[in-house]
Design a protein around this motif. Sequence first.
Motif, PDB file in Angstrom:
ATOM      1  N   LEU A 208       0.832  -1.205   0.000  1.00  0.00           N
ATOM      2  CA  LEU A 208       0.000   0.000   0.000  1.00  0.00           C
ATOM      3  C   LEU A 208       0.865   1.252   0.000  1.00  0.00           C
ATOM      4  O   LEU A 208       0.576   2.219  -0.713  1.00  0.00           O
ATOM      5  CB  LEU A 208      -0.910  -0.015   1.223  1.00  0.00           C
ATOM      6  N   SER A 209       1.944   1.245   0.782  1.00  0.00           N
ATOM      7  CA  SER A 209       2.823   2.416   0.856  1.00  0.00           C
ATOM      8  C   SER A 209       3.467   2.703  -0.489  1.00  0.00           C
ATOM      9  O   SER A 209       3.519   3.851  -0.939  1.00  0.00           O
ATOM     10  CB  SER A 209       3.897   2.191   1.924  1.00  0.00           C
ATOM     11  N   GLY A 210       3.942   1.658  -1.171  1.00  0.00           N
ATOM     12  CA  GLY A 210       4.558   1.848  -2.480  1.00  0.00           C
ATOM     13  C   GLY A 210       3.560   2.324  -3.512  1.00  0.00           C
ATOM     14  O   GLY A 210       3.879   3.158  -4.372  1.00  0.00           O
ATOM     15  N   ARG A 211       2.324   1.818  -3.430  1.00  0.00           N
ATOM     16  CA  ARG A 211       1.305   2.244  -4.385  1.00  0.00           C
ATOM     17  C   ARG A 211       0.892   3.695  -4.150  1.00  0.00           C
ATOM     18  O   ARG A 211       0.569   4.408  -5.105  1.00  0.00           O
ATOM     19  CB  ARG A 211       0.099   1.321  -4.272  1.00  0.00           C
ATOM     20  N   VAL A 212       0.885   4.112  -2.895  1.00  0.00           N
ATOM     21  CA  VAL A 212       0.572   5.515  -2.600  1.00  0.00           C
ATOM     22  C   VAL A 212       1.616   6.432  -3.217  1.00  0.00           C
ATOM     23  O   VAL A 212       1.287   7.421  -3.887  1.00  0.00           O
ATOM     24  CB  VAL A 212       0.479   5.735  -1.076  1.00  0.00           C
ATOM     25  N   VAL A 213       2.903   6.124  -3.010  1.00  0.00           N
ATOM     26  CA  VAL A 213       3.977   6.935  -3.586  1.00  0.00           C
ATOM     27  C   VAL A 213       3.889   6.918  -5.105  1.00  0.00           C
ATOM     28  O   VAL A 213       4.040   7.949  -5.777  1.00  0.00           O
ATOM     29  CB  VAL A 213       5.353   6.432  -3.104  1.00  0.00           C
ATOM     30  N   SER A 214       3.631   5.727  -5.671  1.00  0.00           N
ATOM     31  CA  SER A 214       3.530   5.608  -7.125  1.00  0.00           C
ATOM     32  C   SER A 214       2.371   6.432  -7.677  1.00  0.00           C
ATOM     33  O   SER A 214       2.508   7.147  -8.678  1.00  0.00           O
ATOM     34  CB  SER A 214       3.353   4.138  -7.510  1.00  0.00           C
ATOM     35  N   ALA A 215       1.203   6.342  -7.026  1.00  0.00           N
ATOM     36  CA  ALA A 215       0.038   7.096  -7.499  1.00  0.00           C
ATOM     37  C   ALA A 215       0.258   8.600  -7.402  1.00  0.00           C
ATOM     38  O   ALA A 215      -0.118   9.357  -8.301  1.00  0.00           O
ATOM     39  CB  ALA A 215      -1.197   6.688  -6.691  1.00  0.00           C
ATOM     40  N   ILE A 216       0.883   9.039  -6.300  1.00  0.00           N
ATOM     41  CA  ILE A 216       1.165  10.461  -6.128  1.00  0.00           C
ATOM     42  C   ILE A 216       2.105  10.949  -7.233  1.00  0.00           C
ATOM     43  O   ILE A 216       1.914  12.026  -7.813  1.00  0.00           O
ATOM     44  CB  ILE A 216       1.776  10.736  -4.741  1.00  0.00           C
ATOM     45  N   TRP A 217       3.141  10.161  -7.530  1.00  0.00           N
ATOM     46  CA  TRP A 217       4.083  10.546  -8.581  1.00  0.00           C
ATOM     47  C   TRP A 217       3.403  10.602  -9.950  1.00  0.00           C
ATOM     48  O   TRP A 217       3.663  11.507 -10.747  1.00  0.00           O
ATOM     49  CB  TRP A 217       5.273   9.596  -8.614  1.00  0.00           C
ATOM     50  N   TRP A 218       2.520   9.653 -10.245  1.00  0.00           N
ATOM     51  CA  TRP A 218       1.832   9.666 -11.526  1.00  0.00           C
ATOM     52  C   TRP A 218       0.930  10.891 -11.658  1.00  0.00           C
ATOM     53  O   TRP A 218       0.888  11.524 -12.721  1.00  0.00           O
ATOM     54  CB  TRP A 218       1.022   8.382 -11.692  1.00  0.00           C
ATOM     55  N   LEU A 219       0.225  11.239 -10.608  1.00  0.00           N
ATOM     56  CA  LEU A 219      -0.584  12.456 -10.646  1.00  0.00           C
ATOM     57  C   LEU A 219       0.272  13.693 -10.822  1.00  0.00           C
ATOM     58  O   LEU A 219      -0.061  14.611 -11.593  1.00  0.00           O
ATOM     59  CB  LEU A 219      -1.414  12.567  -9.362  1.00  0.00           C
ATOM     60  N   PHE A 220       1.388  13.726 -10.114  1.00  0.00           N
ATOM     61  CA  PHE A 220       2.330  14.841 -10.247  1.00  0.00           C
ATOM     62  C   PHE A 220       2.822  14.951 -11.681  1.00  0.00           C
ATOM     63  O   PHE A 220       2.881  16.046 -12.261  1.00  0.00           O
ATOM     64  CB  PHE A 220       3.501  14.634  -9.277  1.00  0.00           C
ATOM     65  N   ALA A 221       3.194  13.799 -12.280  1.00  0.00           N
ATOM     66  CA  ALA A 221       3.717  13.797 -13.651  1.00  0.00           C
ATOM     67  C   ALA A 221       2.656  14.258 -14.649  1.00  0.00           C
ATOM     68  O   ALA A 221       2.953  15.040 -15.559  1.00  0.00           O
ATOM     69  CB  ALA A 221       4.225  12.405 -14.009  1.00  0.00           C
ATOM     70  N   VAL A 222       1.415  13.788 -14.492  1.00  0.00           N
ATOM     71  CA  VAL A 222       0.347  14.162 -15.426  1.00  0.00           C
ATOM     72  C   VAL A 222       0.082  15.672 -15.365  1.00  0.00           C
ATOM     73  O   VAL A 222      -0.004  16.348 -16.404  1.00  0.00           O
ATOM     74  CB  VAL A 222      -0.936  13.360 -15.122  1.00  0.00           C
ATOM     75  N   LEU A 223      -0.049  16.226 -14.158  1.00  0.00           N
ATOM     76  CA  LEU A 223      -0.302  17.660 -14.015  1.00  0.00           C
ATOM     77  C   LEU A 223       0.881  18.493 -14.482  1.00  0.00           C
ATOM     78  O   LEU A 223       0.712  19.570 -15.066  1.00  0.00           O
ATOM     79  CB  LEU A 223      -0.638  17.983 -12.557  1.00  0.00           C
ATOM     80  N   LEU A 224       2.092  17.993 -14.231  1.00  0.00           N
ATOM     81  CA  LEU A 224       3.286  18.708 -14.673  1.00  0.00           C
ATOM     82  C   LEU A 224       3.362  18.743 -16.190  1.00  0.00           C
ATOM     83  O   LEU A 224       3.649  19.796 -16.796  1.00  0.00           O
ATOM     84  CB  LEU A 224       4.531  18.033 -14.087  1.00  0.00           C
ATOM     85  N   LEU A 225       3.109  17.601 -16.831  1.00  0.00           N
ATOM     86  CA  LEU A 225       3.135  17.557 -18.296  1.00  0.00           C
ATOM     87  C   LEU A 225       2.035  18.417 -18.888  1.00  0.00           C
ATOM     88  O   LEU A 225       2.228  19.059 -19.932  1.00  0.00           O
ATOM     89  CB  LEU A 225       2.999  16.109 -18.767  1.00  0.00           C
ATOM     90  N   ALA A 226       0.860  18.445 -18.250  1.00  0.00           N
ATOM     91  CA  ALA A 226      -0.229  19.291 -18.741  1.00  0.00           C
ATOM     92  C   ALA A 226       0.168  20.765 -18.680  1.00  0.00           C
ATOM     93  O   ALA A 226      -0.102  21.537 -19.618  1.00  0.00           O
ATOM     94  CB  ALA A 226      -1.491  19.040 -17.920  1.00  0.00           C
TER      95      ALA A 226
END
Length: 460
Positions: A208-226
């Motif tokens: 769960l901890s790894g998935r939380v970090v992974s999900a946060i990074w993916w959201l960060f990457a999507v908003l950053l690229l946008a």
Amino acid sequence: MAGFMSLMCCVAALTAGTVTADAKELSITTIKQDPYTMSKGPELEGYCIDLISELSKRLGFSYKLQLVKDNRYGAMDASGKWNGMIGEVIRGEADLAVASLTLTATREQFVDMTTPFMQTGLSFLLRRDKASEGSSFSLLSPFSPSMWGGILIAFLLTGLCIFLVGRISPTEWAEPETEEHSFTLLHSFWYLTGGLTLQGAGPHPKALSGRVVSAIWWLFAVLLLASYFGNFTSKLHSSKQLPVESFEDLSNQNAIDYGTVEGGSSMSFFKNSKNPVYHRIYQHMERKKSYVSSIEEGIRRAQEGNFAFIGEAVSLDLATARYCDLHRSQEVIAMRAYSIAAPEGSPLVKNLTLAILELSESGELTSLRHKWWTTSCVGADGADASWALQPHDLQGLFLFLGLGLGVGLLLALLELVSRAHNQAKDSKKSCCSVLTSELNQRFGSKRASADQEDSDKNKA
């Protein structure tokens, strides 16, 4: 003898009249315009205020300042009446008009004007994104250098965080003694790089901890690229505009509107010009009614974009010195000068002309120019800086990432503490010793782990 005495009487009368004219307090009209005349509390300051002060010291006259009532420089209307400062001088409401008053043939017919105290010409002002060519590093331009630095730091911290989560969480690394750790530091950075390209790179976190970090990074990457592509598209669309470097370029395009101060000498120049380019500019301004009421309004509209403000080069130089997102064209036409206006036949004009020439020869006028035209821009790098996103523009996004990393690490530690608690209950050991042993196995050497086990056996 009688003729000689009459001549002496006339000279004495003229001298007395001159002394009286010089001795009285002069009424000087001016107009607010940076940096010539500006308000400083109840008083006025600026280039023209300093110029009047220097002239009064040299000629020994006292004066009082007044602002022009209609906020105009002076132009003749259809009925032949003058408005503005020129009108006040003609009507006797002021003895002098001291401002950025352009010396023209029409004005010279109705008032006397001194030798110029400043030379200038006509140019135009644009926002830099409308005037500059594309850069070789345009792919980096959507973000500022500090923003790129922040992204790099976020990338490194997230890679380190997901590496630590992979080592701490027992779900990710159940048996440190027998299993190989899948989330090495290199793989952590490779996994994050896959997230930036929206592709992903396995293996993916299981805890769960790894998935939380992974999900946060993916959201960060999507908003950053946008944010990146949105800003890049906007800049690319703007750069498709033809570069405007001259008045001919300005008159041959319709994408950028342009105008000058209504009723001023700049408008009169284009109106009376026989040059087809300049006359076409005047027709455009008449058709679009793109005049502005003041220089300040013209500068503001130029800053807003899609507008070129035409005015005197010295006034535009001040705007570019204060606002780094503005650019003045290098072309200067219709060379002109600023002078002091006085009523026709005024005895002050000759003395003022001599005093202005002395100030010019001594370098005082140059010193005043440097004093009031000081630039606050570091350099031309501000051209793209106005477009580039700064870290504070995406401050919330970075805070969101930092919060997510902290939550991920906390969850990983809770997972490890929970496992240590269960093992301690089964083996009847203290939770702290089991937790220490787990941490040694995950971060320490095998020798340290073995020593810890031997110590536990001896205690038993």
